[in-house]
Scaffold this motif. Sequence first.
Motif, PDB file in Angstrom:
ATOM      1  N   ASN A 142       0.827  -1.215   0.000  1.00 16.81           N
ATOM      2  CA  ASN A 142       0.000   0.000   0.000  1.00 16.81           C
ATOM      3  C   ASN A 142       0.854   1.255   0.000  1.00 16.81           C
ATOM      4  O   ASN A 142       0.553   2.234  -0.699  1.00 16.81           O
ATOM      5  N   GLU A 143       1.932   1.244   0.787  1.00 15.23           N
ATOM      6  CA  GLU A 143       2.827   2.406   0.830  1.00 15.23           C
ATOM      7  C   GLU A 143       3.497   2.630  -0.529  1.00 15.23           C
ATOM      8  O   GLU A 143       3.668   3.777  -0.965  1.00 15.23           O
ATOM      9  N   LYS A 144       3.856   1.535  -1.165  1.00 16.16           N
ATOM     10  CA  LYS A 144       4.488   1.648  -2.480  1.00 16.16           C
ATOM     11  C   LYS A 144       3.504   2.212  -3.500  1.00 16.16           C
ATOM     12  O   LYS A 144       3.856   3.076  -4.313  1.00 16.16           O
ATOM     13  N   ALA A 145       2.264   1.745  -3.452  1.00 21.76           N
ATOM     14  CA  ALA A 145       1.238   2.236  -4.376  1.00 21.76           C
ATOM     15  C   ALA A 145       0.978   3.719  -4.154  1.00 21.76           C
ATOM     16  O   ALA A 145       0.874   4.509  -5.107  1.00 21.76           O
ATOM     17  N   LEU A 146       0.885   4.133  -2.881  1.00 23.10           N
ATOM     18  CA  LEU A 146       0.654   5.541  -2.579  1.00 23.10           C
ATOM     19  C   LEU A 146       1.823   6.404  -3.048  1.00 23.10           C
ATOM     20  O   LEU A 146       1.622   7.527  -3.539  1.00 23.10           O
ATOM     21  N   ALA A 147       3.038   5.888  -2.888  1.00 23.90           N
ATOM     22  CA  ALA A 147       4.218   6.646  -3.339  1.00 23.90           C
ATOM     23  C   ALA A 147       4.171   6.876  -4.843  1.00 23.90           C
ATOM     24  O   ALA A 147       4.533   7.957  -5.335  1.00 23.90           O
ATOM     25  N   VAL A 148       3.724   5.865  -5.590  1.00 24.68           N
ATOM     26  CA  VAL A 148       3.622   6.001  -7.053  1.00 24.68           C
ATOM     27  C   VAL A 148       2.589   7.060  -7.414  1.00 24.68           C
ATOM     28  O   VAL A 148       2.810   7.936  -8.266  1.00 24.68           O
ATOM     29  N   ILE A 149       1.424   6.994  -6.755  1.00 30.76           N
ATOM     30  CA  ILE A 149       0.331   7.910  -7.072  1.00 30.76           C
ATOM     31  C   ILE A 149       0.686   9.345  -6.703  1.00 30.76           C
ATOM     32  O   ILE A 149       0.382  10.298  -7.435  1.00 30.76           O
ATOM     33  N   ARG A 150       1.354   9.521  -5.556  1.00 32.90           N
ATOM     34  CA  ARG A 150       1.627  10.863  -5.043  1.00 32.90           C
ATOM     35  C   ARG A 150       2.884  11.501  -5.636  1.00 32.90           C
ATOM     36  O   ARG A 150       3.106  12.706  -5.447  1.00 32.90           O
ATOM     37  N   ASP A 151       3.691  10.715  -6.308  1.00 30.81           N
ATOM     38  CA  ASP A 151       4.924  11.276  -6.880  1.00 30.81           C
ATOM     39  C   ASP A 151       4.572  12.395  -7.863  1.00 30.81           C
ATOM     40  O   ASP A 151       3.775  12.206  -8.793  1.00 30.81           O
ATOM     41  N   LYS A 152       5.162  13.573  -7.677  1.00 25.63           N
ATOM     42  CA  LYS A 152       4.814  14.729  -8.514  1.00 25.63           C
ATOM     43  C   LYS A 152       5.240  14.565  -9.972  1.00 25.63           C
ATOM     44  O   LYS A 152       4.757  15.278 -10.845  1.00 25.63           O
ATOM     45  N   PHE A 153       6.142  13.623 -10.211  1.00 27.54           N
ATOM     46  CA  PHE A 153       6.584  13.406 -11.588  1.00 27.54           C
ATOM     47  C   PHE A 153       5.750  12.346 -12.313  1.00 27.54           C
ATOM     48  O   PHE A 153       5.973  12.082 -13.488  1.00 27.54           O
ATOM     49  N   SER A 154       4.803  11.719 -11.609  1.00 25.41           N
ATOM     50  CA  SER A 154       4.002  10.670 -12.232  1.00 25.41           C
ATOM     51  C   SER A 154       2.889  11.275 -13.083  1.00 25.41           C
ATOM     52  O   SER A 154       2.190  12.210 -12.673  1.00 25.41           O
ATOM     53  N   THR A 155       2.740  10.735 -14.283  1.00 25.40           N
ATOM     54  CA  THR A 155       1.657  11.120 -15.193  1.00 25.40           C
ATOM     55  C   THR A 155       0.647   9.982 -15.241  1.00 25.40           C
ATOM     56  O   THR A 155       1.030   8.826 -15.434  1.00 25.40           O
ATOM     57  N   VAL A 156      -0.629  10.302 -15.080  1.00 22.20           N
ATOM     58  CA  VAL A 156      -1.672   9.277 -15.071  1.00 22.20           C
ATOM     59  C   VAL A 156      -2.269   9.165 -16.470  1.00 22.20           C
ATOM     60  O   VAL A 156      -2.696  10.164 -17.067  1.00 22.20           O
ATOM     61  N   VAL A 157      -2.296   7.944 -16.987  1.00 27.59           N
ATOM     62  CA  VAL A 157      -2.905   7.673 -18.299  1.00 27.59           C
ATOM     63  C   VAL A 157      -4.121   6.771 -18.050  1.00 27.59           C
ATOM     64  O   VAL A 157      -3.968   5.585 -17.743  1.00 27.59           O
ATOM     65  N   PRO A 158      -5.351   7.319 -18.177  1.00 27.16           N
ATOM     66  CA  PRO A 158      -6.539   6.481 -17.983  1.00 27.16           C
ATOM     67  C   PRO A 158      -6.780   5.589 -19.195  1.00 27.16           C
ATOM     68  O   PRO A 158      -6.633   6.020 -20.336  1.00 27.16           O
ATOM     69  N   LEU A 159      -7.126   4.327 -18.941  1.00 24.19           N
ATOM     70  CA  LEU A 159      -7.438   3.369 -20.007  1.00 24.19           C
ATOM     71  C   LEU A 159      -8.923   3.029 -19.919  1.00 24.19           C
ATOM     72  O   LEU A 159      -9.416   2.609 -18.878  1.00 24.19           O
ATOM     73  N   GLU A 160      -9.635   3.239 -21.026  1.00 22.54           N
ATOM     74  CA  GLU A 160     -11.074   3.002 -21.064  1.00 22.54           C
ATOM     75  C   GLU A 160     -11.380   1.579 -21.539  1.00 22.54           C
ATOM     76  O   GLU A 160     -10.601   0.965 -22.285  1.00 22.54           O
ATOM     77  N   GLY A 161     -12.557   1.086 -21.110  1.00 27.25           N
ATOM     78  CA  GLY A 161     -12.985  -0.240 -21.529  1.00 27.25           C
ATOM     79  C   GLY A 161     -13.276  -0.293 -23.022  1.00 27.25           C
ATOM     80  O   GLY A 161     -13.748   0.680 -23.614  1.00 27.25           O
ATOM     81  N   GLN A 162     -13.009  -1.428 -23.649  1.00 22.82           N
ATOM     82  CA  GLN A 162     -13.212  -1.621 -25.081  1.00 22.82           C
ATOM     83  C   GLN A 162     -14.336  -2.641 -25.329  1.00 22.82           C
ATOM     84  O   GLN A 162     -15.017  -3.070 -24.387  1.00 22.82           O
ATOM     85  N   ALA A 163     -14.492  -3.027 -26.586  1.00 22.68           N
ATOM     86  CA  ALA A 163     -15.617  -3.885 -26.966  1.00 22.68           C
ATOM     87  C   ALA A 163     -15.627  -5.205 -26.195  1.00 22.68           C
ATOM     88  O   ALA A 163     -16.689  -5.726 -25.855  1.00 22.68           O
ATOM     89  N   ALA A 164     -14.458  -5.760 -25.888  1.00 24.63           N
ATOM     90  CA  ALA A 164     -14.396  -7.044 -25.177  1.00 24.63           C
ATOM     91  C   ALA A 164     -14.882  -6.921 -23.740  1.00 24.63           C
ATOM     92  O   ALA A 164     -15.364  -7.902 -23.156  1.00 24.63           O
ATOM     93  N   ALA A 165     -14.791  -5.712 -23.176  1.00 22.16           N
ATOM     94  CA  ALA A 165     -15.220  -5.494 -21.788  1.00 22.16           C
ATOM     95  C   ALA A 165     -15.523  -4.010 -21.606  1.00 22.16           C
ATOM     96  O   ALA A 165     -14.687  -3.260 -21.092  1.00 22.16           O
TER      97      ALA A 165
END
Length: 260
Positions: A142-165
């Motif tokens: 959990n701490e590792k995941a939070l560090a990734v999310i909170r890192d100011k240099f991290s860019t979030v790329v959202p992936l949307e569902g496609q025809a298969a799901a």
Amino acid sequence: MDTREYIESGILELYVFGRLSDEEMRDVNQMAEEHAEVRDEIVSIEKAVISLSYSFAPYLSAENYDRIRRQLIEKHGGVVPIRAKTNTAAWIGWAAAILLMFGLAYQYYEYNEVTKEVQAVTKERGKFEQMVAALETKNSENEKALAVIRDKFSTVVPLEGQAAAPEAYAKVYVNPNKKEIYVDIAGLPEAPAGKVYQVWALKLDPLTPTSIGVLDTTAKTNGILQVDNFDQAEAFGITLEPEGGSATPTLEQLYALGKV
């Protein structure tokens, strides 16, 4: 029979252990009333027996002592003929041996009970240690995941569902400073048996997919997962592939897609 011969006959030991008939008991009581030496000998024998009982069986209760005494009385029907010149030390040794037997039996029982308690405590401690280890691992993730999310240099790329799901979704975290990429597949359905999710970094012109990670079903429960870094990625996609992954993506099984 004078007083000394009467004492050395062994009748007083039988009296103390209750192994005389009623008439014989009355005779001894009368002798004790009439002769202080007889009374003193009876008291001495009783003290010796009690002392031995606590020496060999210190945990022997009054109830158990009385029960042992009754067993001694009942062993031969309550009456034993008087034998002249019976050795007092022999009677005391015989009584001590019986008391020792009961004392050892009790201590063996106590030892077994303590052993069971120690085993139970050890088992529970093992379970507790496993639980603590699992919690520590989960907290670390959990701490590792939070560090990734909170890192100011991290860019979030959202992936949307496609025809298969259509209801599926995912997120990719790109950190160019650390040259790390993480993917969160919490929004994907559980992979069927024999199938895994595979993450692809895409260059769009021309369309060139590069595998950057194969995720098994158990990995999904870990939340945010690190995959291989790929600096030139212009988009990311996740497909469902046979176990072990594929050399190229199965487009019919494209579950999520998103541009950087």
